[in-house]
Design an enzyme around this catalytic site. Structure first.
Site, PDB file in Angstrom:
ATOM      1  N   HIS A   1      21.777  17.610  -9.685  1.00 19.13           N
ATOM      2  CA  HIS A   1      20.543  17.964  -8.991  1.00 19.13           C
ATOM      3  C   HIS A   1      19.310  17.515  -9.781  1.00 19.13           C
ATOM      4  CE1 HIS A   1      17.199  20.854  -8.197  1.00 19.13           C
ATOM      5  NE2 HIS A   1      17.464  20.486  -6.970  1.00 19.13           N
TER       6      HIS A   1
ATOM      7  N   GLU B   1      11.957  25.457  -9.229  1.00 18.54           N
ATOM      8  CA  GLU B   1      12.870  25.552  -8.086  1.00 18.54           C
ATOM      9  C   GLU B   1      13.875  26.680  -8.289  1.00 18.54           C
ATOM     10  OE1 GLU B   1      15.550  22.501  -5.337  1.00 18.54           O
ATOM     11  OE2 GLU B   1      14.462  21.748  -7.082  1.00 18.54           O
TER      12      GLU B   1
ATOM     13  N   GLU C   1      18.706  13.995  -9.086  1.00 17.53           N
ATOM     14  CA  GLU C   1      18.126  13.806  -7.755  1.00 17.53           C
ATOM     15  C   GLU C   1      16.596  13.771  -7.837  1.00 17.53           C
ATOM     16  OE1 GLU C   1      17.087  16.683  -4.162  1.00 17.53           O
ATOM     17  OE2 GLU C   1      19.147  16.896  -4.881  1.00 17.53           O
ATOM     18  N   HIS C   2      16.038  14.595  -8.718  1.00 16.18           N
ATOM     19  CA  HIS C   2      14.595  14.577  -8.941  1.00 16.18           C
ATOM     20  C   HIS C   2      14.172  13.335  -9.727  1.00 16.18           C
ATOM     21  CE1 HIS C   2      13.230  18.817  -7.944  1.00 16.18           C
ATOM     22  NE2 HIS C   2      14.541  18.897  -7.784  1.00 16.18           N
TER      23      HIS C   2
END
Length: 461
Positions: A80, A160, A83-84
């Site tokens: 994840h 997040e 992904e950023h």
């Protein structure tokens, strides 16, 4: 130095790639319509496309068969985090440049990470498919991962996580997985933990990216107003660098079960949270993707809590008014799956809600569903499946998931036929098998200790 014009680069390289994409490698997947086609490209990359008449857009995604289950505890959240990071710039494009190129054509560019895969996708006009292919391939295969960007995005990911912690329903889902799957990687949240993200180094992220994001693990899925051969040329050219180290490689086959049974039945997880509502998830493990009866499980789930006429909705909300939101859902991974029920209610009514849910599950386990319930559930699934294929993004997602999870495509007609073939007897047999298992539960709400929970939950601990 300004980056090379991406449209020109893609057009220039396409002729070179065309020689490597043999027409013999193209397979027609759906013989009834000739709209879904598949090709094996150099380096083990797979391409699956669906031509959708009457639209002016293309949805295109690069799927990688790597997700949070492939991380070590020290890498938790790496997929994840990447992904950023991959959108923060490549050797040819800055982060601002990427955004400006997509905004200039009215396109959408995004990504998502799941437990078993990651997808980077774009939605553009059909005239801009070459740009979408080039930008996505550039992001996925040639990002810089600069140290300054790692530190910048570390803060964003931590924010997040904080947002997740402020949303009891999202937090509950992660807690239920942890309670049901225990120490298995399926039990870890996709987003990672605050500790793991703070400790994540640039070297760890770079090694994970280069070691796992390989051409044989990539599936390119596209749906819309497209020509399969043209997209194949564009993709082969754009992923040429990634394919070079895998000459002659075959695609990585679909993920298979490890042989472990990563479930803990009869467990209870609790997080004390000073919220206005109590949030509860109650469920049982199911077989993984290789197990039998996926259409039967879908019918069972739909009749239990998939719609306004479902038993749970009628019993919990309509007849008793105990909760505003109540539903059931299923997930299936390679190693295991789950059938779960969610409800959010006033804390003082949690005991009543749990009692009603358990009664409904016990009734269905003992007696199955009525024929009318099965007919309604089949109709709901048929309608949902067809309506879910009305846009190109949904079709692209269907193609990518099917290729990664099963290594094949199933036509819409075949999927509908499998739903129609489900019988009440099959549903009763599966319900008796699944719902007779000890229940696992997770609760987020204002309860300081397990002893503060209602008796209907305490006896699960």
């Amino acid at each position: 130095m300004a980056p090379e014009n991406d449209h020109a680069a893609a057009a220039r390289d396409s002729s070179r790639a065309a020689a490597r994409v043999s027409p013999a490698s193209v397979t027609t997947v759906d013989d009834t319509t000739d709209t879904v086609r598949r090709s094996d490209l150099p380096g083990g990359v797979r391409l699956v496309t669906e031509t959708v008449p009457g639209v002016r857009s293309v949805a295109l995604g690069i799927w990688i068969g790597i997700g949070s289950v492939d991380e070590t505890p020290e890498q938790a959240g790496a997929a994840h985090f990447l992904e950023h990071l991959l959108f923060k710039g490549t050797r040819r494009r800055t982060a601002a440049g990427i955004a400006e190129e997509m905004d200039a054509v009215g396109g959408e560019l995004n990504a998502f990470t799941a437990k078993e895969h990651t997808c980077y996708y774009a939605h553009v006009l059909d005239t801009d498919v070459a740009l979408a292919v080039d930008v996505l391939a550039d992001v996925v295969t040639d990002a810089e991962l600069a140290h300054t960007d790692v530190e910048l995005e570390r803060g964003v990911v931590l924010e997040e996580i904080s947002m997740r912690d402020d949303d009891p329903e999202d937090l509950l889902g992660d807690m239920f997985d942890e309670t049901l799957f225990g120490d298995h990687p399926l039990g870890r949240p996709v987003i990672g933990s605050e500790d793991s993200i703070r400790a994540m180094s640039r070297d760890t992220l770079h090694s994970f990216w280069r070691g796992e994001y390989t051409a044989p693990r990539m599936v390119v899925a596209a749906a819309g107003n497209l020509d399969h051969d043209h997209v194949a040329e564009l993709v082969a050219a754009a992923l040429d660098r990634a394919a070079q180290g895998h000459t002659g490689a075959r695609p990585v086959p679909p993920r298979t079960a490890t042989g472990a049974r990563p479930v803990r039945t009869g467990a209870l997880g609790l997080l004390d949270d000073d919220s206005e509502q109590a949030h509860m998830m109650l469920g049982v493990p199911t077989a993984g993707r290789a197990g039998r009866g996926l259409p039967v499980l879908a019918v069972l789930n739909s009749a239990l809590g998939g719609g306004l006429s479902s038993r749970l909705f009628q019993q919990v909300r309509e007849q008793r008014g105990l909760a505003y939101q109540v539903y059931s859902s299923t997930v299936r991974y390679a190693d295991a799956g789950a059938l779960s029920v969610y409800a959010g209610c006033a804390p003082e009514r949690l005991g009543e809600v749990v009692a009603v849910v358990r009664d409904v599950l016990a009734e269905v386990a003992a007696d199955g569903l009525t024929e009318a319930e099965v007919v309604r559930a089949r109709g709901a699934l048929r309608g949902g499946l067809v309506l879910g294929c009305e846009d190109t993004a949904s079709r692209m997602n269907r193609l990518g998931r099917a290729e990664l999870d099963h290594g094949r495509q199933r036509s819409l007609a075949d999927s509908l036929a499998r739903i129609d073939a489900v019988t009440p007897a099959e549903v009763a047999a599966l319900a008796g098998e699944l719902l007779a298992q000890p229940l696992t539960a997770a609760v987020v709400g204002p309860y300081g200790d397990v002893d503060d929970l209602p008796a209907a939950l305490r006896d699960l601990a």
